[in-house]
Design an enzyme around this catalytic site. Structure first.
Site, short mmCIF file in Angstrom:
data_model
loop_
_atom_site.label_atom_id
_atom_site.label_comp_id
_atom_site.label_asym_id
_atom_site.label_seq_id
_atom_site.Cartn_x
_atom_site.Cartn_y
_atom_site.Cartn_z
N GLY A 140 -4.73 3.38 -1.69
CA GLY A 140 -5.70 3.90 -0.74
C GLY A 140 -5.02 4.61 0.42
O GLY A 140 -3.80 4.75 0.45
N ASP A 141 -5.84 5.03 1.37
CA ASP A 141 -5.28 5.79 2.49
C ASP A 141 -5.06 4.88 3.71
O ASP A 141 -5.31 3.67 3.65
CB ASP A 141 -6.17 7.00 2.83
CG ASP A 141 -7.54 6.60 3.35
OD1 ASP A 141 -7.83 5.39 3.45
OD2 ASP A 141 -8.34 7.52 3.64
N GLY A 142 -4.60 5.49 4.79
CA GLY A 142 -4.26 4.71 5.98
C GLY A 142 -5.47 4.03 6.61
O GLY A 142 -5.49 2.81 6.76
N PRO A 143 -6.50 4.82 6.97
CA PRO A 143 -7.66 4.18 7.62
C PRO A 143 -8.35 3.16 6.72
O PRO A 143 -8.79 2.11 7.20
CB PRO A 143 -8.58 5.37 7.91
CG PRO A 143 -7.67 6.56 7.96
CD PRO A 143 -6.56 6.29 7.00
N GLY A 144 -8.45 3.44 5.41
CA GLY A 144 -9.23 2.57 4.52
C GLY A 144 -8.52 1.29 4.12
O GLY A 144 -9.15 0.24 3.95
N VAL A 145 -7.20 1.36 3.94
CA VAL A 145 -6.45 0.18 3.46
C VAL A 145 -5.35 -0.24 4.45
O VAL A 145 -5.21 -1.42 4.77
CB VAL A 145 -5.83 0.46 2.06
CG1 VAL A 145 -4.92 -0.69 1.63
CG2 VAL A 145 -6.93 0.68 1.03
N GLY A 146 -4.60 0.75 4.96
CA GLY A 146 -3.49 0.42 5.86
C GLY A 146 -3.95 -0.26 7.13
O GLY A 146 -3.34 -1.24 7.59
N GLU A 187 9.87 1.78 10.43
CA GLU A 187 10.90 2.77 10.02
C GLU A 187 10.21 4.13 10.13
O GLU A 187 9.39 4.48 9.29
CB GLU A 187 11.34 2.52 8.57
CG GLU A 187 11.82 1.11 8.28
CD GLU A 187 13.21 0.82 8.81
OE1 GLU A 187 13.94 1.79 9.11
OE2 GLU A 187 13.55 -0.36 8.92
N LYS A 239 0.88 -1.18 0.00
CA LYS A 239 0.00 0.00 0.00
C LYS A 239 0.91 1.23 0.00
O LYS A 239 1.43 1.64 1.02
CB LYS A 239 -0.91 0.05 1.23
CG LYS A 239 -1.98 1.13 1.06
CD LYS A 239 -2.39 1.80 2.35
CE LYS A 239 -1.53 2.95 2.76
NZ LYS A 239 -1.47 4.11 1.85
N CYS A 287 13.69 11.49 6.22
CA CYS A 287 13.60 11.07 7.63
C CYS A 287 14.94 11.22 8.35
O CYS A 287 14.98 11.47 9.54
CB CYS A 287 13.14 9.62 7.69
SG CYS A 287 14.11 8.54 6.62
N GLU A 296 9.90 16.77 14.61
CA GLU A 296 10.31 16.54 13.23
C GLU A 296 9.51 17.51 12.35
O GLU A 296 8.29 17.40 12.25
CB GLU A 296 10.01 15.10 12.81
CG GLU A 296 10.50 14.81 11.42
CD GLU A 296 10.09 13.43 10.92
OE1 GLU A 296 8.91 13.07 11.04
OE2 GLU A 296 10.96 12.70 10.40
N1 LIG Z 1 12.76 5.74 8.99
C1 LIG Z 1 12.60 5.71 7.68
O1 LIG Z 1 13.17 4.88 6.99
C2 LIG Z 1 11.70 6.71 7.01
C3 LIG Z 1 11.82 6.94 5.64
C4 LIG Z 1 10.99 7.87 5.03
C5 LIG Z 1 10.04 8.55 5.76
N2 LIG Z 1 9.93 8.33 7.09
C6 LIG Z 1 8.95 9.10 7.87
O2 LIG Z 1 7.72 9.20 7.16
C7 LIG Z 1 7.04 10.38 7.55
C8 LIG Z 1 6.56 11.12 6.32
O3 LIG Z 1 5.77 10.31 5.52
P1 LIG Z 1 4.17 10.37 5.50
O4 LIG Z 1 3.71 11.78 5.73
O5 LIG Z 1 3.73 9.66 4.27
O6 LIG Z 1 3.82 9.52 6.80
P2 LIG Z 1 2.41 8.94 7.26
O7 LIG Z 1 2.67 8.20 8.52
O8 LIG Z 1 1.36 9.98 7.25
O9 LIG Z 1 2.02 7.92 6.10
C9 LIG Z 1 2.86 6.82 5.76
C10 LIG Z 1 2.01 5.71 5.23
O10 LIG Z 1 1.17 5.22 6.27
C11 LIG Z 1 -0.16 5.18 5.85
N3 LIG Z 1 -1.01 5.32 7.03
C12 LIG Z 1 -1.44 6.45 7.63
N4 LIG Z 1 -2.20 6.14 8.69
C13 LIG Z 1 -2.24 4.79 8.79
C14 LIG Z 1 -2.88 3.86 9.66
N5 LIG Z 1 -3.65 4.27 10.66
N6 LIG Z 1 -2.69 2.54 9.45
C15 LIG Z 1 -1.93 2.11 8.43
N7 LIG Z 1 -1.33 2.93 7.55
C16 LIG Z 1 -1.47 4.26 7.74
C17 LIG Z 1 -0.26 6.29 4.83
O11 LIG Z 1 -1.38 6.11 3.98
C18 LIG Z 1 1.07 6.14 4.09
O12 LIG Z 1 1.01 5.12 3.13
C19 LIG Z 1 8.05 11.18 8.34
O13 LIG Z 1 7.76 11.07 9.72
C20 LIG Z 1 9.38 10.51 8.00
O14 LIG Z 1 10.38 10.67 8.98
C21 LIG Z 1 10.73 7.42 7.73
#
Ligand SMILES: NC(=O)c1ccc[n+]([C@@H]2O[C@H](COP(=O)([O-])OP(=O)(O)OC[C@H]3O[C@@H](n4cnc5c(N)ncnc54)[C@H](O)[C@@H]3O)[C@@H](O)[C@H]2O)c1
Length: 473
Positions: A201-207, A245, A170, A279, A379
Site C-alpha cells: 500500500g501507500d504511505g497515507p493508507g498503510v504507512g 534512514e 510495507k 541516497c 536532493e
Molecule cells: N538513508 C538511506 O539509507 C536511504 C536509502 C534509500 C533511499 N533513501 C531516500 O529515499 C528517498 C527516495 O525514496 P522514495 O521516493 O520511495 O521515498 P518516500 O519517502 O516517498 O517513500 C518511502 C516509503 O515511505 C512511504 N511513505 C510515504 N509517505 C508516508 C507517510 N506519511 N507515512 C508512512 N510512510 C510513508 C512510501 O509509501 C514508501 O514506502 C530519497 O530521499 C532517498 O535519499 C534513503
C-alpha cells in the site's frame, strides 16, 4: 504480469480489506507489468495482531535456531536471484546488468552479513554486580523505498529476524514485486506464521496507521526526509522507537594531490549509477580551483560516455528514472540550475536522443556551481552532478558540511593520512576514502536530517534490541 494483489499475514496470502489495486509501471515503457493492492488501516490491524501474537514464541527462539533460519533464507534468496533481478529491472528500471550484479545480490549480502554478525553478538554482559540483557524490542513496522528495493527490505528484515523481533513490512508501492518474492522466500524457509507480515500500500493508507499503531514497538523507516518526519510525528504519541534512514546530498572532496582522472571518473560514474537514485550518491564534487577546468573536461567526457537506454539491454549503463513524477522533478531542478546561472557541461534538460518513450533523463553535469544554488542544496535523486570549486581544504570541509544532510562523504587524496584527516572533519555517518566500497559489516546511516538509524551487520541488529539491567543477578 506480476501479481501483488494480496498481503502476506500470519503465514497466509490474504485479500485486502480494500480490494483497491493499482498498476505497477515499468518506467522504460510506461506500461503496466502487474497490479499491486493498496491496503488499509484494517489490514494493518490484522498484521500487527498476527505479529503481536507471534512475538513471545519467536523471541524465545535460541540464537542457534535463528542462525539456522537465516541460513535457510540465504539459500532461498540464492535460488530466486534471477527472478529478483528481473523484477527489480522491470518495476523500477535498473539496467539488468546492475540489477543482477548489485541490486538483487544486495539482499543476499545483507542476510549473509546479519547471519555472520549474529554468530558473534553478545546478548548479555556482566557490569559490576548486575547483568545487562539485550532483548528483541518487539513488533516492528518496516517501511522502505523503491530505489534499491531488496537492499532496503533486507537491511531491515534480516536484523529484525536476527534480533528475534516480529514485523510488518510495507514496501514501496512503486516497486512491490521483489518484496513479494522475499515474502515467498521467507515462507519457504520456515519463518513461523505472524513473524513476518507483508502489507502492500501507500504511505497515507498503510504507512501512517502502522507508524501510529499502539501495538507497534518500533518503526524503521527508509525514504525521503519529508516522509521520515511524518513517520516520527505519527509514532510520537506512542513513544515507540523510530529509526530513520533519509535523504542525502553527499560531497566528494577531491584534494589537490588526488589522482584527478581516476577520482573524477569514479565520482561521475557513482552519480549516474542507478540513474542517480541512490541516497548516498556523491552529487556535489568539490574540486581545487587550480585543477577545476581540467576536472570539468574529464567529468563532461565521462558523463557523455554513459550509455542510456533499455534496461533489458546488457550494454546499458543507465536506465530511466522511476516514474513520471521523478522525471518532472529532475527536469525542474535542471531548469533551476540553468536559471540560477550554472553552466551545463554535459546533458541538460529533456530526453536523450532517440528515447521518446520512458522516463529517461540525460546524464547531466553542471560547472560554475556555488553551494547556495538550488541544485547544490536539494536532493535531486536523478543523474545530475554539480562541480563546485574551492581554494583551501578548510573551505572544502566547510562547503561539504554546509547542508542539512549528513549521510555520506567521499575524499580523494594523494596520501591516506591527509584524506583521513578530512574524513574525520565531515559531519556524515559514512566516508569513503579513495574510492573504497561500502562494507556490509560497517554501519550504514546518516547524521543530521539524513536520519538517526544505523543499518547493516551487527550495528543493524542492535537497532532492534532493548536493554534490560537486572540488579542482584
Ligand atoms: N538513508 C538511506 O539509507 C536511504 C536509502 C534509500 C533511499 N533513501 C531516500 O529515499 C528517498 C527516495 O525514496 P522514495 O521516493 O520511495 O521515498 P518516500 O519517502 O516517498 O517513500 C518511502 C516509503 O515511505 C512511504 N511513505 C510515504 N509517505 C508516508 C507517510 N506519511 N507515512 C508512512 N510512510 C510513508 C512510501 O509509501 C514508501 O514506502 C530519497 O530521499 C532517498 O535519499 C534513503
Amino acid at each position: 504480469m506480476y501479481d501483488c494483489s494480496r498481503h502476506f499475514i500470519n503465514g497466509q496470502w490474504v485479500e485486502s480489506d480494500s480490494g483497491e489495486t493499482h498498476d505497477i509501471i515499468n518506467p522504460a515503457t510506461t506500461e503496466s507489468v502487474g497490479r499491486v493492492v493498496f491496503g488499509t488501516a484494517e489490514d494493518v490491524n490484522r498484521a500487527v495482531g498476527a505479529a503481536r501474537a507471534a512475538f513471545p514464541a519467536f523471541a524465545a527462539w535460541t540464537v542457534e535456531q535463528r542462525i539456522e533460519l537465516l541460513e535457510r533464507i540465504v539459500e532461498g534468496l540464492k535460488a530466486r536471484h534471477d527472478d529478483i533481478a528481473r523484477a527489480i529491472s522491470e518495476e523500477m528500471g535498473a539496467p539488468i546488468r546492475l540489477a543482477r550484479t548489485a541490486q538483487a545480490g544486495s539482499g543476499l549480502q545483507h542476510f549473509g552479513a546479519a547471519l555472520e554478525a549474529l554468530k558473534n553478538l553478545e546478548f548479555h554482559e556482566k557490569v559490576g554486580d548486575s547483568m545487562i540483557y539485550r532483548e528483541p524490542i518487539g513488533v516492528c513496522g518496516l517501511i522502505t523505498p523503491w530505489n534499491w528495493p531488496i537492499n532496503q527490505t533486507a537491511v531491515k528484515v534480516a536484523p529484525a529476524l536476527a534480533a528475534g523481533c516480529t514485523m510488518i513490512l510495507k514496501p514501496s508501492e512503486i516497486a512491490p514485486v521483489d518484496a513479494t518474492i522475499l515474502a515467498e522466500v521467507l515462507d519457504a524457509a520456515g519463518v513461523p506464521p505472524g513473524v513476518f507480515n507483508l502489507v502492500h500500500g501507500d504511505g497515507p493508507g498503510v504507512g501512517a496507521p502502522l507508524s501510529a499503531h499502539p501495538d507497534v514497538d518500533m518503526m524503521s523507516f527508509t525514504g525521503s526526509t519529508r516522509a521520515g518526519v511524518l513517520v516520527a510525528k505519527a509514532a510520537a504519541d506512542t513513544v515507540k522507537r523510530v529509526a530513520q534512514e533519509l535523504g542525502g546530498k553527499s560531497a566528494n572532496i577531491i584534494l589537490e594531490d588526488a589522482p584527478l582522472e581516476e577520482a573524477v571518473t569514479d565520482g561521475v560514474r557513482a552519480v549516474m549509477m542507478n540513474t542517480g537514485q541512490s541516497c548516498n550518491a556523491p552529487t556535489r564534487m568539490l574540486l581545487p580551483a587550480s585543477r577545476y577546468e581540467e576536472a570539468v573536461r574529464i567529468a563532461a567526457a565521462v558523463a557523455d560516455q554513459t550509455v542510456v537506454g533499455d534496461p533489458a539491454d546488457e550494454k546499458t549503463h543507465m536506465g530511466p528514472l522511476v516514474s513520471e513524477a521523478q522525471f518532472d522533478k529532475v527536469q525542474g531542478l535542471i531548469e533551476a540550475g540553468i536559471e540560477e546561472g550554472a553552466r551545463v557541461v554535459a546533458g541538460g534538460p529533456g530526453r536523450p536522443d532517440g528515447l521518446e518513450r520512458g522516463y529517461y533523463a540525460r546524464p547531466t553535469v553542471f560547472a560554475d556551481v556555488n553551494n547556495d544554488m538550488t541544485i547544490a542544496r536539494e536532493e535531486i535523486f536523478g543523474p545530475v552532478l554539480v562541480l563546485i570549486p574551492y581554494e583551501t581544504v578548510d573551505e572544502a570541509v566547510r562547503i561539504a558540511n554546509d547542508t542539512v544532510y549528513g549521510l555520506s562523504g567521499y575524499v580523494w587524496g594523494g596520501s591516506r593520512e591527509a584524506a583521513l584527516d578530512v574524513a574525520r572533519r565531515l559531519r556524515t555517518g559514512m566516508v569513503h576514502i579513495n574510492g573504497a566500497s561500502l562494507d556490509s559489516q560497517a554501519p550504514f546511516g546518516g547524521y543530521k536530517q539524513s536520519g538517526n538509524g544505523r543499518e547493516w551487520g551487527g550495528h543493524g541488529i542492535e537497532e532492534f534490541l532493548e536493554t534490560k539491567s537486572v540488579m542482584g543477578a
